[in-house]
Every structure is written in structure tokens, then in C-alpha cells.
Design a protein around this motif. Structure first.
Motif, PDB file in Angstrom:
ATOM      1  N   PHE A   1       0.811  -1.212   0.000  1.00  0.00           N
ATOM      2  CA  PHE A   1       0.000   0.000   0.000  1.00  0.00           C
ATOM      3  C   PHE A   1       0.850   1.270   0.000  1.00  0.00           C
ATOM      4  O   PHE A   1       0.332   2.369   0.219  1.00  0.00           O
ATOM      5  CB  PHE A   1      -0.958  -0.010   1.193  1.00  0.00           C
ATOM      6  CG  PHE A   1      -2.010  -1.074   1.076  1.00  0.00           C
ATOM      7  CD1 PHE A   1      -2.934  -1.044   0.049  1.00  0.00           C
ATOM      8  CD2 PHE A   1      -2.051  -2.131   1.966  1.00  0.00           C
ATOM      9  CE1 PHE A   1      -3.894  -2.036  -0.085  1.00  0.00           C
ATOM     10  CE2 PHE A   1      -3.008  -3.129   1.846  1.00  0.00           C
ATOM     11  CZ  PHE A   1      -3.927  -3.074   0.817  1.00  0.00           C
TER      12      PHE A   1
ATOM     13  N   LYS B   1      -6.341   9.651  -1.282  1.00  0.00           N
ATOM     14  CA  LYS B   1      -5.847   8.389  -1.819  1.00  0.00           C
ATOM     15  C   LYS B   1      -4.861   7.749  -0.856  1.00  0.00           C
ATOM     16  O   LYS B   1      -4.881   6.544  -0.630  1.00  0.00           O
ATOM     17  CB  LYS B   1      -5.187   8.621  -3.182  1.00  0.00           C
ATOM     18  CG  LYS B   1      -4.672   7.351  -3.834  1.00  0.00           C
ATOM     19  CD  LYS B   1      -4.060   7.644  -5.190  1.00  0.00           C
ATOM     20  CE  LYS B   1      -3.531   6.365  -5.836  1.00  0.00           C
ATOM     21  NZ  LYS B   1      -2.913   6.628  -7.148  1.00  0.00           N
ATOM     22  N   TYR B   2      -3.992   8.556  -0.271  1.00  0.00           N
ATOM     23  CA  TYR B   2      -3.033   8.011   0.684  1.00  0.00           C
ATOM     24  C   TYR B   2      -3.743   7.572   1.961  1.00  0.00           C
ATOM     25  O   TYR B   2      -3.360   6.589   2.598  1.00  0.00           O
ATOM     26  CB  TYR B   2      -1.961   9.057   0.991  1.00  0.00           C
ATOM     27  CG  TYR B   2      -0.682   8.455   1.525  1.00  0.00           C
ATOM     28  CD1 TYR B   2       0.338   8.082   0.659  1.00  0.00           C
ATOM     29  CD2 TYR B   2      -0.503   8.244   2.883  1.00  0.00           C
ATOM     30  CE1 TYR B   2       1.503   7.522   1.139  1.00  0.00           C
ATOM     31  CE2 TYR B   2       0.661   7.684   3.370  1.00  0.00           C
ATOM     32  CZ  TYR B   2       1.661   7.326   2.503  1.00  0.00           C
ATOM     33  OH  TYR B   2       2.804   6.767   2.982  1.00  0.00           O
TER      34      TYR B   2
ATOM     35  N   ARG C   1      -4.960   4.199   1.568  1.00  0.00           N
ATOM     36  CA  ARG C   1      -3.878   3.217   1.724  1.00  0.00           C
ATOM     37  C   ARG C   1      -3.683   2.849   3.194  1.00  0.00           C
ATOM     38  O   ARG C   1      -3.479   1.682   3.537  1.00  0.00           O
ATOM     39  CB  ARG C   1      -2.568   3.782   1.176  1.00  0.00           C
ATOM     40  CG  ARG C   1      -2.537   4.000  -0.319  1.00  0.00           C
ATOM     41  CD  ARG C   1      -1.158   4.480  -0.716  1.00  0.00           C
ATOM     42  NE  ARG C   1      -1.120   5.009  -2.068  1.00  0.00           N
ATOM     43  CZ  ARG C   1      -0.044   5.526  -2.629  1.00  0.00           C
ATOM     44  NH1 ARG C   1       1.080   5.592  -1.942  1.00  0.00           N
ATOM     45  NH2 ARG C   1      -0.080   5.983  -3.860  1.00  0.00           N
TER      46      ARG C   1
ATOM     47  N   ASN D   1      -6.545   0.746   4.194  1.00  0.00           N
ATOM     48  CA  ASN D   1      -6.467  -0.552   3.531  1.00  0.00           C
ATOM     49  C   ASN D   1      -5.430  -1.465   4.173  1.00  0.00           C
ATOM     50  O   ASN D   1      -5.549  -2.692   4.113  1.00  0.00           O
ATOM     51  CB  ASN D   1      -6.128  -0.369   2.048  1.00  0.00           C
ATOM     52  CG  ASN D   1      -7.363  -0.331   1.175  1.00  0.00           C
ATOM     53  OD1 ASN D   1      -8.367  -0.956   1.490  1.00  0.00           O
ATOM     54  ND2 ASN D   1      -7.294   0.402   0.081  1.00  0.00           N
TER      55      ASN D   1
ATOM     56  N   SER E   1       4.594  -2.075  -4.669  1.00  0.00           N
ATOM     57  CA  SER E   1       4.197  -0.905  -5.444  1.00  0.00           C
ATOM     58  C   SER E   1       3.915  -1.289  -6.893  1.00  0.00           C
ATOM     59  O   SER E   1       4.197  -2.404  -7.341  1.00  0.00           O
ATOM     60  CB  SER E   1       5.314   0.141  -5.403  1.00  0.00           C
ATOM     61  OG  SER E   1       6.461  -0.358  -6.077  1.00  0.00           O
TER      62      SER E   1
END
Length: 452
Positions: free
Chosen positions: A228, A269-270, A273, A276, A325
Motif C-alpha cells: 500500500f 488516496k493516501y 492506503r 487498507n 508498489s
């Protein structure tokens, strides 16, 4: 995951806590059972009909956020497809062209009364080789509300095929993928425990820092850290969670993870992560987490959010190998298509750097026993880059090589004794460039120096 409007938490002067539900509570179990049955009975039905049914159930229940939250998690396990015998765009184009010289076609023609409309639909249906009903229903089958529910959990519509059909999966929209999940039948217990985990994930959207301690399944957890794209620093710890001098004394590991609010600008978006990543922790038998969560963006005031294995959270993630990644995933895919004897394998060695440790990304192995270790440096914040450079300069393994993004503000000499083993890349890493570099530094396969 849950959207922010469905999150439920309580904030005090010191901490923030999700409002977990009791999975054994009869009220919640009945609601979960009704929702699962509702979704299953709507297989092959339009999405709009399903949404209407969920709204009706929500009105009848006083716990609006809980019902909608449970429904959101079920939708994350669904696929909605355009179901039409012919591409709806093709149907519309032919209908409009044929009707252009007569009159506009409307959404709901009165087939029994308007013979002209019936003639147009019939003519187009004959041209396309489909029935009149298929022509009518297919005209707007690609509208979101008209898409059909073709999969819920492991249950699918019998005639469902994925060839050439447009789909909408809410799982994809949350940044996860099917490869990350242990697929299971949807049960009441699964849904309620998944809901509690989702409540915890939602708290992390505004995290500025997360500290985790794990005492088992290190490789799996740190694989998800990298998967992530979380910037991290790892330290060896003893059984009590205190940092120790080296990995020889380690009973577990502590990792400090940077959150979205610690970057130059906050990124949702981060934040996703960070949230998640959380389900990776319940894969461990013993774990702890403490996060600093932004409570007031204006003042920078934060609250503490803590969790550990005693919360009995369950994970829907797999313990299998994961790519990290996009750069690493792409390299692995390229490697599979390449024509080389060298094999790219996931690396689980831990470099002992004294107060900290470092887990490289890949090992590159040759059938004759030669072996190199590859670390990819792709993060770009100055703080993280400096931390990464400090670690790299401490690695003493002669078969350690680097692939470094040209977008980073650094030079080869900053990598210390590894300076002559740096492969610079722009947008992606080329397999044969890595192989050429490995050829110059590889040593017979053995545990690399400075690692455990």
C-alpha cells in the motif's frame, strides 16, 4: 470500506474510538440476515431495484448508518454488469437513425397504441437479430441503475460471463483487488465482523502517524506495508514491545508508518492506503497499533486511536505473497515475460542495521547459485528519502543493488558503498538492466551478510 458519512466513532479529549457493534446482538444479526437475503434475491435484477429495497429496509430500521454501512460492505462484494444482447449504444444509434425522419423515440413507448413506434423497434430488433423486448430493455441497459447484479460473494448468475461485458465492482473503487482477499461465502458472522473492521479503517482516513508492533507473521505484515506504499521505519523489539539493539535479541518488530496528513498536502488516496493496510494486522496472533488521528485540521490537534489483537477483529486479506508498489508489480510482470535464467523472487531477509532493520524488495537468483538482493527506491518525500539513504549506507552486503527513480533529488555518491551498484530508472525498471547489474555483483547463494 465505509464512506466517511457512514463512519461511526466517539471522540474524547484524549482519544477516538470506533463505535463497534456486538456481533452476537440479535438485532444486528437479524438486520445482517435480511440484507444478505435481500442481495441474494436481487441476483440478475437491476441495481436501481436493489438500492430501492435497501432504502426501504433502512426506513424500517432506526440504525440508519448501520444498515447503510452493512449494505455498503455487501456492495463491495458485488459486481454489476451491463446485460444486453447487443451493445446498448448500437441499439440507440440504430433506433435514433431510423426514427429521425419520423419523430423522437421516448423512453416508454405505448407499444399497444403507437404502431409507428412499434414498427421502429421491430425493424431495429429484426436488423440486430434480437427480440422486441431485448431491443426495448437493451436500449438503456448501460445506465447505472439498469446494470444487473451478477455476483454477490461467491454466488453468480448462471448465464453470467465476463467476455466483452462492462462491469462495475465497488471493491475496485476502494483501492483493493480480488487478489488481496480470502474469498468466502457471505454469512451473518462475516458481515458483522467485517463491519467492525471497516469502522476501525474509517478512523484512519485522517491519521498522521501509525505505530504497529507485531510478534509473528512479519513477512506478511511488512509485505502489505509495501503493497500500500506506506513510508515506514522498522525497529526490532522484545517480547514486551521495547526496542532492542539488534535482531538477534528481537521477539518482534515495531514499524512507524507515515499517514496522509504528514505529507506536503493531505491526500485522500493516501488515507485509503492507510485504512487498507489495517486488515493485515489481524493476520497476526499478537499485534498492537497506535495512531495519531487529526481531529482539527486548522489547529493540528490530534487524538490517539489504539487497537490490538484482543479486539477480535477478523481479516479478509490473504496471507499469500503480495506485490508491493506498481513499479514492483510491473517489474515482476516483465520478468515473467523475459527470456533470462535469472529468477525474481520475493525477499524475506532482514538486514540488521543495529537500532533499525531493513527488509529488501526482491532477491535475484540464478540456477548456478548466484544471488543478488534488490531494493527499489521510489518514494519522494525528503524525510523518507533521507531515512532510506541512512539505512542503505549501513548495508554491508556486497550483492546488494539499488533501482532508484530519477525523480528523486539525490546522486549516486549519497548511497555510500553501494554507489556503484545503482540502476537509475525513469518510469519503469528494465529486466535486462537489472540482470546486467546482478551479473557484476552476485555471490553464491547464502544468507547475506548483516541479515537474519
Amino acid at each position: 470500506m465505509l464512506t466517511t458519512n457512514l463512519a461511526r466513532s466517539r471522540t474524547t479529549d484524549q482519544e477516538i474510538r470506533p463505535l463497534f457493534i456486538d456481533p452476537t446482538d440479535g438485532r444486528y444479526r437479524e438486520t445482517a440476515r435480511e440484507l444478505i437475503q435481500l442481495f441474494e434475491t436481487h441476483l440478475n435484477e437491476p441495481k436501481g431495484d436493489l438500492e430501492d429495497a435497501i432504502d426501504e429496509l433502512t426506513v424500517a430500521d432506526t440504525d440508519y448508518k448501520i444498515v447503510q454501512g452493512l449494505a455498503k460492505l455487501l456492495k463491495d462484494e458485488c459486481e454489476f454488469e451491463v446485460v444486453a444482447s447487443v451493445d446498448p449504444h448500437e441499439i440507440r444509434q440504430r433506433l435514433f437513425e431510423k426514427a429521425n425522419t419520423r419523430y423522437p423515440i421516448v423512453r416508454q413507448p405505448t407499444l399497444g397504441e403507437d404502431t409507428q413506434k412499434l414498427e421502429v423497434y421491430s425493424a431495429v430488433a429484426d436488423e440486430l437479430g434480437i427480440s422486441l423486448e431485448e431491443c426495448y430493455r437493451g436500449m438503456y441497459a448501460d445506465l447505472e441503475d439498469n446494470k444487473r447484479l451478477v455476483r454477490i460473494g461467491t454466488r453468480t448468475v448462471d448465464q453470467y460471463t465476463t467476455d466483452g461485458v462492462s462491469s462495475t465492482s465497488t471493491t475496485a473503487l476502494t483501492g483493493s483487488s480480488d487478489a488481496d482477499y480470502e474469498h468466502t461465502d457471505l454469512t451473518v458472522d462475516w458481515l458483522l465482523t467485517r463491519y467492525n473492521l471497516a469502522l476501525a479503517q474509517a478512523v484512519l482516513y485522517d491519521a498522521t502517524e501509525m505505530r504497529i508492533r507485531v510478534w509473528d507473521h512479519f513477512g506478511t505484515v511488512f509485505s502489505y506495508v509495501k503493497l500500500f506504499g506506506l513510508m515506514h521505519r522498522i525497529y526490532p523489539i522484545d517480547a514486551e514491545g521495547e526496542r532492542v539493539a539488534s535482531t538477534d535479541q528481537a521477539a518482534g518488530y515495531e514499524a512507524v508508518l507515515d499517514g496522509p496528513a504528514s505529507l506536503f498536502s493531505k491526500s485522500q488516496k493516501y488515507g485509503i492506503r492507510m485504512a487498507n493496510f489495517l486488515p493485515a494486522l489481524p493476520l497476526c496472533n499478537r499485534w498492537e497499533m497506535a495512531a495519531e488521528v487529526l481531529a482539527d485540521e486548522t489547529t493540528g490537534e490530534t487524538r490517539v486511536f489504539t487497537l490490538d489483537h484482543t479486539e477480535n477483529l477478523d481479516s479478509h486479506y490473504s496471507t499469500g505473497d503480495q506485490f508491493d508498489s506498481d513499479v514492483e508489480r510491473t517489474l515482476a510482470q516483465k520478468w515473467e515475460r523475459s527470456n533470462t535464467e535469472w529468477e525474481l523472487v520475493r525477499e524475506d531477509d532482514i538486514f540488521d542495521l543495529g537500532a533499525e532493520v531493513m527488509i529488501p524488495d526482491f532477491a535475484i537468483e540464478h540456477p548456478d547459485g548466484r544471488r543478488a538482493i534488490l531494493e527499489i527506491v521510489g518514494f519522494w518525500t525528503p524525510e523518507y528519502l533521507e531515512s532510506k539513504l541512512t539505512k542503505i549506507r549501513q548495508v554491508e552486503a556486497d550483492n546488494f543493488v539499488l533501482a532508484v527513480s530519477e525523480r528523486l533529488d539525490c546522486a549516486s555518491e549519497e548511497f555510500g558503498r553501494t554507489a556503484d551498484r545503482v540502476l537509475w530508472f525513469k518510469t519503469g525498471i528494465h529486466v535486462y538492466d537489472v540482470v546486467d547489474l546482478a551479473e557484476t555483483v552476485t555471490v553464491p547463494s547464502e544468507t547475506p551478510s548483516g541479515s537474519k
